[in-house]
Design an enzyme around this catalytic site. Structure first.
Site, PDB file in Angstrom:
ATOM      1  N   LYS A  91       0.822  -1.201   0.000  1.00 13.88           N
ATOM      2  CA  LYS A  91       0.000   0.000   0.000  1.00 13.88           C
ATOM      3  C   LYS A  91       0.862   1.260   0.000  1.00 13.88           C
ATOM      4  O   LYS A  91       0.657   2.179  -0.800  1.00 13.88           O
ATOM      5  CB  LYS A  91      -0.914   0.002   1.219  1.00 13.88           C
ATOM      6  CG  LYS A  91      -1.522   1.363   1.606  1.00 13.88           C
ATOM      7  CD  LYS A  91      -2.224   1.273   2.947  1.00 13.88           C
ATOM      8  CE  LYS A  91      -2.770   2.607   3.403  1.00 13.88           C
ATOM      9  NZ  LYS A  91      -1.719   3.461   4.007  1.00 13.88           N
ATOM     10  N   ASN A  92       1.829   1.322   0.912  1.00 15.19           N
ATOM     11  CA  ASN A  92       2.604   2.540   1.067  1.00 15.19           C
ATOM     12  C   ASN A  92       3.570   2.782  -0.082  1.00 15.19           C
ATOM     13  O   ASN A  92       4.014   3.910  -0.291  1.00 15.19           O
ATOM     14  CB  ASN A  92       3.346   2.529   2.403  1.00 15.19           C
ATOM     15  CG  ASN A  92       2.400   2.661   3.580  1.00 15.19           C
ATOM     16  OD1 ASN A  92       1.319   3.238   3.461  1.00 15.19           O
ATOM     17  ND2 ASN A  92       2.778   2.111   4.724  1.00 15.19           N
ATOM     18  N   ARG A 143      -3.703  11.119   3.470  1.00 17.52           N
ATOM     19  CA  ARG A 143      -2.464  11.836   3.769  1.00 17.52           C
ATOM     20  C   ARG A 143      -1.427  11.678   2.664  1.00 17.52           C
ATOM     21  O   ARG A 143      -0.722  12.632   2.320  1.00 17.52           O
ATOM     22  CB  ARG A 143      -1.884  11.337   5.100  1.00 17.52           C
ATOM     23  CG  ARG A 143      -0.580  12.037   5.425  1.00 17.52           C
ATOM     24  CD  ARG A 143      -0.034  11.708   6.778  1.00 17.52           C
ATOM     25  NE  ARG A 143       1.213  12.443   6.983  1.00 17.52           N
ATOM     26  CZ  ARG A 143       1.293  13.711   7.329  1.00 17.52           C
ATOM     27  NH1 ARG A 143       0.189  14.403   7.518  1.00 17.52           N
ATOM     28  NH2 ARG A 143       2.455  14.309   7.476  1.00 17.52           N
ATOM     29  N   CYS A 201      -5.845   8.602   8.809  1.00 19.44           N
ATOM     30  CA  CYS A 201      -6.185   8.016  10.105  1.00 19.44           C
ATOM     31  C   CYS A 201      -5.836   8.963  11.240  1.00 19.44           C
ATOM     32  O   CYS A 201      -4.818   9.663  11.200  1.00 19.44           O
ATOM     33  CB  CYS A 201      -5.438   6.698  10.304  1.00 19.44           C
ATOM     34  SG  CYS A 201      -6.189   5.288   9.490  1.00 19.44           S
ATOM     35  N   ARG A 248       0.932  14.548  12.388  1.00 19.01           N
ATOM     36  CA  ARG A 248       1.989  14.226  11.439  1.00 19.01           C
ATOM     37  C   ARG A 248       2.205  15.465  10.576  1.00 19.01           C
ATOM     38  O   ARG A 248       1.751  15.539   9.448  1.00 19.01           O
ATOM     39  CB  ARG A 248       1.597  13.003  10.595  1.00 19.01           C
ATOM     40  CG  ARG A 248       1.502  11.736  11.414  1.00 19.01           C
ATOM     41  CD  ARG A 248       1.225  10.520  10.581  1.00 19.01           C
ATOM     42  NE  ARG A 248      -0.179  10.443  10.178  1.00 19.01           N
ATOM     43  CZ  ARG A 248      -0.680   9.480   9.429  1.00 19.01           C
ATOM     44  NH1 ARG A 248       0.094   8.526   8.974  1.00 19.01           N
ATOM     45  NH2 ARG A 248      -1.954   9.453   9.118  1.00 19.01           N
ATOM     46  N   PRO A 249       2.895  16.458  11.128  1.00 19.85           N
ATOM     47  CA  PRO A 249       2.999  17.731  10.438  1.00 19.85           C
ATOM     48  C   PRO A 249       3.816  17.625   9.157  1.00 19.85           C
ATOM     49  O   PRO A 249       4.581  16.676   8.960  1.00 19.85           O
ATOM     50  CB  PRO A 249       3.704  18.627  11.468  1.00 19.85           C
ATOM     51  CG  PRO A 249       4.448  17.685  12.346  1.00 19.85           C
ATOM     52  CD  PRO A 249       3.605  16.444  12.416  1.00 19.85           C
ATOM     53  N   VAL A 250       3.645  18.633   8.303  1.00 22.72           N
ATOM     54  CA  VAL A 250       4.330  18.634   7.008  1.00 22.72           C
ATOM     55  C   VAL A 250       5.472  19.650   7.006  1.00 22.72           C
ATOM     56  O   VAL A 250       5.956  20.018   5.942  1.00 22.72           O
ATOM     57  CB  VAL A 250       3.334  18.936   5.862  1.00 22.72           C
ATOM     58  CG1 VAL A 250       2.273  17.856   5.772  1.00 22.72           C
ATOM     59  CG2 VAL A 250       2.688  20.312   6.055  1.00 22.72           C
ATOM     60  N   ASP A 251       5.914  20.080   8.177  1.00 27.79           N
ATOM     61  CA  ASP A 251       6.952  21.101   8.214  1.00 27.79           C
ATOM     62  C   ASP A 251       8.260  20.628   7.606  1.00 27.79           C
ATOM     63  O   ASP A 251       9.000  21.415   7.003  1.00 27.79           O
ATOM     64  CB  ASP A 251       7.175  21.592   9.653  1.00 27.79           C
ATOM     65  CG  ASP A 251       7.539  20.472  10.606  1.00 27.79           C
ATOM     66  OD1 ASP A 251       6.888  19.418  10.549  1.00 27.79           O
ATOM     67  OD2 ASP A 251       8.465  20.658  11.418  1.00 27.79           O
ATOM     68  N   LEU A 252       8.569  19.327   7.725  1.00 24.20           N
ATOM     69  CA  LEU A 252       9.797  18.816   7.120  1.00 24.20           C
ATOM     70  C   LEU A 252       9.722  18.880   5.596  1.00 24.20           C
ATOM     71  O   LEU A 252      10.728  19.191   4.937  1.00 24.20           O
ATOM     72  CB  LEU A 252      10.062  17.382   7.576  1.00 24.20           C
ATOM     73  CG  LEU A 252      10.310  17.181   9.076  1.00 24.20           C
ATOM     74  CD1 LEU A 252      10.544  15.711   9.381  1.00 24.20           C
ATOM     75  CD2 LEU A 252      11.489  18.014   9.551  1.00 24.20           C
ATOM     76  N   ASP A 261       3.295   0.110  12.387  1.00 27.35           N
ATOM     77  CA  ASP A 261       2.084  -0.442  11.779  1.00 27.35           C
ATOM     78  C   ASP A 261       1.789  -1.867  12.259  1.00 27.35           C
ATOM     79  O   ASP A 261       0.680  -2.369  12.035  1.00 27.35           O
ATOM     80  CB  ASP A 261       2.196  -0.434  10.251  1.00 27.35           C
ATOM     81  CG  ASP A 261       1.971   0.948   9.660  1.00 27.35           C
ATOM     82  OD1 ASP A 261       1.495   1.833  10.385  1.00 27.35           O
ATOM     83  OD2 ASP A 261       2.275   1.146   8.469  1.00 27.35           O
ATOM     84  N   VAL A 272       6.493   6.240  17.784  1.00 20.32           N
ATOM     85  CA  VAL A 272       6.394   6.899  16.481  1.00 20.32           C
ATOM     86  C   VAL A 272       5.206   7.856  16.433  1.00 20.32           C
ATOM     87  O   VAL A 272       5.334   9.003  16.005  1.00 20.32           O
ATOM     88  CB  VAL A 272       6.313   5.855  15.351  1.00 20.32           C
ATOM     89  CG1 VAL A 272       6.175   6.538  13.995  1.00 20.32           C
ATOM     90  CG2 VAL A 272       7.542   4.945  15.374  1.00 20.32           C
ATOM     91  N   ARG A 325      -9.070   0.726   3.656  1.00 15.48           N
ATOM     92  CA  ARG A 325      -8.051   1.659   3.187  1.00 15.48           C
ATOM     93  C   ARG A 325      -6.717   0.965   2.979  1.00 15.48           C
ATOM     94  O   ARG A 325      -5.916   1.397   2.143  1.00 15.48           O
ATOM     95  CB  ARG A 325      -7.863   2.805   4.183  1.00 15.48           C
ATOM     96  CG  ARG A 325      -8.994   3.820   4.214  1.00 15.48           C
ATOM     97  CD  ARG A 325      -8.627   4.985   5.108  1.00 15.48           C
ATOM     98  NE  ARG A 325      -7.333   5.506   4.700  1.00 15.48           N
ATOM     99  CZ  ARG A 325      -6.392   5.929   5.539  1.00 15.48           C
ATOM    100  NH1 ARG A 325      -6.598   5.909   6.832  1.00 15.48           N
ATOM    101  NH2 ARG A 325      -5.251   6.383   5.072  1.00 15.48           N
TER     102      ARG A 325
END
Length: 464
Positions: free
Chosen positions: A44-45, A114, A138, A143-147, A331, A353, A423
């Protein structure tokens, strides 16, 4: 109901998935050992980010081993909204991004998935401009997107976030990103993938330090390399990308899903079963296999791409701490909690995590488990057996954990929250059915309160 073709590689019916499966429930009558062979679907990923990666190519991309998932459908809808041609034939996707007509992804889709945010990298690399809503998915923690943003800024992009939209553009005449040296505060998979994709078409050399090392990162790198990208070091903490002007068409096969494989291994372990899994990459499952053996589960490699799990004589407690790859995968934490719930002794599970990924503990307790949660740590005291009860999946892997627990519980377990399960697992109920599980998917209003099925109509087992 329309007819379905049988996929000859799996024996399972193909299906069109509904975006929302909450109107159905899974009923499981536990206590039945599994037996036989299960085919593991594509990762999936990997599938989601490789679909985003096709935006880098102006030609045809032929992607094989794509799992049948709601998330894959949603990513296809995101690509289609950008003007990309997406066609599916069985487990093959034909994608052509030669004519991207929009740089703005639709809010209603990105907020549900996401992984779709990762497309900001290839869109910006191709067009020099991108508008991407902040992502959803989920509810397992922030899970910020700053990176992602800081990395794109280091490569010369101007990035602003206003009213929930990330607006990015590359100034200058040629609107190409510039190579840069980027250090990630944490080895984020999403940031590593986003920036690696963006760097493939940038001018000059990009170095990503403290990069994520997950197999799916390596799979994406191999996909880009096959299209003509110059990438070295994927799978290590330092990835180097030399930008090229363009990428070419590709025929590529996605790796097997290590989390699906791990889930079936745990399902076999909790039911004291003898099952064969293929195709798998055993190297991707090293921490999972090691922990199962510590718990007392025999696992052997039958072939380079297959694993056989044998019935355990005794399940014993073990401690788990989730970590980025090559550590124990977050996971797999929820399915292992279900297994440890019936192992002899006391286990400790430390989730490092994500900060909100232990909500399944209370649902497992409804099945008779003895689990206490404090912060991001769960204390699991093994009990002799679990008992069926109505439960609700609160996220993707939590739903899988409840399925695993239901397979071992006495009596009937009814699981709601299937929109999460669909999903990330390709027809999990049908695959378990083929292994001999007593499992059935029904509309919530049609759930039978008592009777376990002797035969199950596959048409009732996947929403269409």
């Amino acid at each position: 109901m329309e007819g379905r073709l049988i996929n000859p590689s799996s024996g399972l019916p193909d299906a069109k998935l509904s975006p929302v499966a909450d109107s159905s429930v899974l009923q499981i009558w536990g206590g039945h050992p599994l037996h036989g062979h299960v085919r593991i679907s594509g990762a999936k990923n990997s599938a989601l980010v490789i679909m985003a990666g096709t935006l880098l190519c102006s030609g045809d991309c032929h992607i094989r081993n794509v799992p049948l998932l709601v998330d894959v459908d949603r990513m296809g809808q995101v690509l289609s909204a950008l003007g990309v041609s997406v066609q599916r034939n069985g487990d093959i996707l034909d994608i052509n991004a030669s004519n991207i007509t929009s740089s703005k992804a639709p809010y209603e889709l990105v907020t549900q998935l996401r992984a779709s945010f990762f497309a900001i990298g290839p869109i910006l690399a191709r067009l020099g401009v991108a508008q991407m809503p902040l992502p959803g998915g989920c509810a397992i923690g922030a899970r910020p997107v700053d990176l992602h943003v800081r990395g794109l800024q280091a490569m010369g992009a101007e990035v602003q976030i206003e009213h929930g939209i990330c607006n990015a553009y590359v100034p200058g005449k040629n609107r190409r990103l510039k190579g840069a040296k980027i250090y990630l505060d944490i080895p984020s998979v999403g940031a590593t993938e986003t920036l690696m994709m963006a760097a493939t078409l940038a001018e000059g050399e990009t170095i990503i330090e403290n990069a994520a090392r997950e197999p799916e990162v390596v799979d994406l790198a191999n996909f880009c390399i096959a299209m003509g990208a110059k990438i070295q070091g994927a799978g290590t903490s330092t990835i180097t990308i030399d930008g090229v002007p363009k990428l070419h068409s590709i025929d590529y096969t996605i790796i097997p899903d290590r989390i699906e494989a791990g889930t079936f291994l745990v399902a076999g372990a909790i039911t004291r079963s003898d099952i064969l899994l293929s195709p798998v990459v055993p190297e991707h499952l090293v921490p999972v296999i090691a922990k199962l053996r510590e718990i007392g589960v025999p696992i052997v490699e039958e072939a380079p791409d297959s694993l056989r799990l044998l019935p355990a004589e005794r399940l014993v407690a073990a401690d788990i701490e989730t970590m980025p790859h090559p550590g124990f995968p977050t996971d797999m934490q929820a399915p292992f909690m279900a297994l440890l719930a019936i192992a002899e002794g006391d286990s400790l599970i430390n989730e490092t995590v994500f900060e909100n990924r232990l909500r399944h503990a209370s649902e497992l307790n409804r099945l008779g488990a003895d689990i206490r949660v404090k912060g991001n740590t769960a204390f699991v005291r093994g009990v002799p057996l679990l008992s069926g009860a109505p439960v609700i999946g609160t996220d993707l892997r939590a739903a899988a954990a409840l399925v695993v627990a239901g397979l071992a519980a006495n009596g009937k377990t009814t699981i709601q929250g299937l929109r999460y399960l669909d999903r990330g697992y390709d027809r999990l109920d049908l695959k378990l059915l083929e292994l001999g599980a007593k499992i059935q998917r029904l509309p919530a209003a049609g759930a039978d309160p008592e009777v376990a099925p002797t035969t199950i109509n596959p048409e009732a087992s996947i929403s269409s």
